[in-house]
Design an enzyme around this catalytic site. Structure first.
Site, short mmCIF file in Angstrom:
data_model
loop_
_atom_site.label_atom_id
_atom_site.label_comp_id
_atom_site.label_asym_id
_atom_site.label_seq_id
_atom_site.Cartn_x
_atom_site.Cartn_y
_atom_site.Cartn_z
N HIS A 1 -36.03 -59.79 -49.78
CA HIS A 1 -36.00 -59.36 -51.18
C HIS A 1 -37.43 -59.29 -51.71
O HIS A 1 -38.27 -60.11 -51.34
CB HIS A 1 -35.17 -60.33 -52.03
N HIS B 1 -37.42 -56.94 -60.70
CA HIS B 1 -36.86 -56.59 -59.40
C HIS B 1 -35.48 -55.97 -59.58
O HIS B 1 -34.88 -56.03 -60.67
CB HIS B 1 -36.76 -57.85 -58.53
N CYS C 1 -33.73 -53.38 -53.81
CA CYS C 1 -34.99 -54.04 -54.17
C CYS C 1 -36.21 -53.30 -53.62
O CYS C 1 -37.17 -53.03 -54.34
CB CYS C 1 -34.98 -55.50 -53.73
#
Length: 230
Positions: free
Chosen positions: A190, A202, A139
């Site tokens: 994240h 993402h 990520c």
């Protein structure tokens, strides 16, 4: 790290690199003269209306978002054109029945548009733990890579990226902002890039680079905040 002409020439030869750098410059010039993701205005709404009339799932709202990109790509593919999702002169002329394309003007959110355009081209790239290239992203590696493509340096880890930029309320989000979640561990573990209408892009650990909604249950529960870097 910048890949200079000298380094390229040393590795591949001057002729190959001159051609490559010339091609890149031409591509950048073409992009600057085309309507692309993030652009807004009456001109966008006009060709969105044409696309909608052709049956594409596009709203003529004057906002060149991901749905419009996909519609343009499909239109270009069916016309046998280069598929880039941007509306340059050739695409515009075909869409608008021979009309000449108006001059493209850009405001202060040009960098945000570049970030979104860079981000969406990697949809489908697989997740790789520790990955930070188009061969595979995690990520934060994905976010760092996209921003680097647009000339902005970010820390490598999500929690460090969370310390950069200006904090935002969810209602203040706009394209190019970073959204953060507390997933497998406490804190910002994240990160993704906000697009529009509650959607963000993402590198998912299970699906690779994908577009999701902030309003989906899991992301609602794990969302912790956002930052604006620009």
């Amino acid at each position: 790290m910048l890949f200079s002409w000298k380094k390229c020439a040393r590795l591949l030869g001057a002729a190959v690199c001159t051609a490559a750098f010339t091609s890149a410059a031409a591509a950048a010039e073409a992009a600057a003269a085309a309507f692309q993701v993030g652009d807004q205005g009456v001109e966008i709404a006009e060709f969105q209306g044409v696309l909608a009339g052709m049956g594409y799932d596009v709203t003529a709202d004057g906002d060149f978002g991901p749905a419009t990109v996909e519609a343009v790509k499909d239109f270009q593919k069916k016309q046998g054109m280069e598929v880039d999702g941007m509306v340059g002169q050739a695409t515009y002329t075909l869409l608008m029945g021979g009309r000449q394309m108006p001059e493209v003007s850009r405001g202060n959110n040009y960098i945000a548009r570049r970030i979104v355009q860079s981000a969406i081209q990697y949809v489908g790239v697989p997740y790789v733990f520790g990955g930070a290239s188009p061969y595979g992203f995690d990520c934060s590696g994905y976010v760092q890579y996209v921003f680097a493509n647009c000339g902005m340096s970010l820390p490598r880890a999500a929690d460090d990226q969370y310390e950069v930029g200006v904090p935002l309320e969810r209602r203040e989000l706009r394209a190019g902002d970073l959204v953060y979640f507390s997933t497998y561990t406490y804190g910002a573990s994240h990160v993704g890039i906000y697009l529009d209408d509650g959607r963000f892009i993402h590198a998912s650990s299970s699906r690779g680079v994908v577009i999701d909604s902030l309003y989906d249950g899991y992301w609602v529960e794990t969302y912790i905040g956002a930052r604006r870097i620009m």
